[in-house]
Enzyme design. Structure first.
Site: not given
Lengths: 250, 209
Positions: B87, B190, B192
């Site tokens: 990001c 993202h 994750e």
């Protein structure tokens, strides 16, 4: 293409998911951590959890539950309920929440929305709005629907957007719990004017309702009981929407 | 065997909890260890560095400077050591960011970061969106084509060289969602938060790049 998000919502007391009509006849639906993990693994695009009894005593257990959930899921987590100041927001983010939703506190002290979005970034600040019809207007209500304010929904939504809210979670008190569909009229009244994303909440009972929710230009569709009761799986909802031509993550 | 060290930068720009967890899961029982970077560091110490970021370009750059991470990171990147920016961690690889005010970036991947321009677009771009893989890579195999990842951002990487863009995503228009220069990667989404596909990408970066 951006997909419409399907978001199961967990109403939580301590570490249990509950279902209650107006806080009466509260029924335990399951363990919050197990349910969160299940939804993450079965296709939820995001997860929302609310501390619906945010008393001082229950709070510690709730925060621990947030920590445990953040460890077992790898989709975004929005946490709300009982958020009243900046330290509440920081605590929840530190516990593993990706976004924090502010409801009544935003109405009482709008500056909190501004401060929170400056400190943590708009992307993690959700303003949750509960609203209902009154004398031909949509009015903002607080305290879980018990107190009607003088604020008109559209003015309030535009105001919090200006303050820095990254997203709005709108629950219609007129349709919530009734299972006859989202409040399309209410949702459209704000999606037509806002530039930030809107999550629709309150009223889902059938598959068709998700499709109608999507048509209101809400980019997130939130539901609780149809998922908790096992009436529909997230996959079923997505397959239904996909057939209707709605972009979803499958 | 000496363990390789993965560095995770805490630029005090959002939560590092989920990425930390993802890395730990990936390196479990493997000859790697994880170190959190919170101040200046020896660029030769790390075999990989991951920098997640949320919020504003300006804030992240100034945080990194305040924490004295910036200069060490710059040397690390100049050496073309493996890096994954997430990001805003991707965005600061650019020459300049126009968020709040013009802020000079790390200048590794040519380009500038600007707000989405199109009118009637809901901003932030929030939710799951797919990748169009333009160029195959060790970390971005063709299997990632058309797969969905979780995005949340209002600014995009612009004016990137075609050769630096591994994948694009469409929101209003196509924008670079994965960039690469040498061993240095940036992803706008993202990973994750992107369930299995996201974890696979992080795994590819740690184990295969």
């Amino acid at each position: 293409m951006l997909k419409t998000r399907i978001i199961p919502c967990l109403d939580v007391i301590k570490n249990k998911v509950v279902k209650g009509v107006n806080f009466k006849n509260i029924k335990v639906m399951g363990n919050a951590i197990e349910m969160a993990k299940f939804y993450s693994e079965t296709g939820a695009d995001e997860l929302c959890m609310l501390d619906i009894n945010a008393s001082y005593q229950n709070r510690k257990t709730f925060i621990k539950t947030v920590e445990s959930i953040a460890k077992v899921i790898n989709i975004p987590l929005t946490v709300g309920g009982g958020v009243s100041d900046l330290s509440d927001i920081t605590n929840l983010l530190n516990a593993g929440a990706d976004k924090v939703s502010i409801n009544s506190a935003a109405v009482k002290k709008p500056n909190l929305v501004k401060k929170a979005s400056l400190v943590h970034g708009s992307q993690c600040i959700v303003v949750a709005i509960d609203a209902k019809r009154l004398k031909g207007n949509f009015r903002v209500v607080i305290k879980g629907g018990r107190e009607v304010t003088t604020k008109k929904l559209i003015n309030w939504a535009l105001f919090v957007q200006r303050l820095g809210a990254g997203e709005i979670l709108l629950t219609s008190m007129d349709t919530d719990g009734v299972q006859e569909g989202f409040d399309a009229e209410m949702l459209r009244s704000i999606t037509a004017k806002l530039t930030i994303p809107v999550i629709a909440s309150g009223g889902v009972g059938k598959l068709e309702h998700f499709y109608k929710g999507h048509q209101t230009k809400s980019t997130g569709l939130l539901a609780a009981s149809v998922f908790h009761s096992g009436k529909y799986t997230i996959k079923q909802v997505k397959r239904f929407l996909d057939k209707k031509g709605v972009p979803v993550r499958i | 065997m000496k363990k390789k060290i993965i560095g995770l930068v805490d630029g005090q720009s959002g939560n590092i909890g989920s990425i930390k967890k993802a890395i730990k899961d990936i390196i479990r029982k493997k000859p790697y260890q994880l170190k959190i970077i919170q101040s200046q560091f020896d660029p030769n110490q790390f075999s990989k560095i991951i920098l997640p970021g949320q919020g504003a370009y300006t804030t992240l750059v100034s945080n990194l400077k305040k924490l004295k991470i910036y200069n060490s990171l710059k040397i690390y990147l100049k050496n073309n050591f493996p890096y994954l920016g997430i990001c805003v961690g991707m965005q600061i690889l650019s020459d300049v960011g126009y968020e709040d005010k013009a802020t000079k970036g790390l200048g590794i991947v040519h380009g500038e970061v600007k707000k989405f321009e199109k009118k009637n677009l809901i901003i932030p771009h929030m939710g799951w969106n797919s990748l169009k893989v333009n160029k195959e890579d060790k970390i971005l195999t063709p299997a990632f084509n058309e797969k969905d990842f979780y995005f949340v951002h209002s600014y995009i990487f612009q004016e990137a060289k075609r050769s630096d863009v591994l994948a694009t995503t469409k929101y209003g228009k196509n924008f670079p969602s994965v960039v690469k220069k040498g061993n240095i990667y940036g992803v706008q989404f993202h990973p994750e938060k992107s369930h299995k596909n996201g974890l696979k990408l992080i795994k590819n970066f740690i184990l295969n790049s």
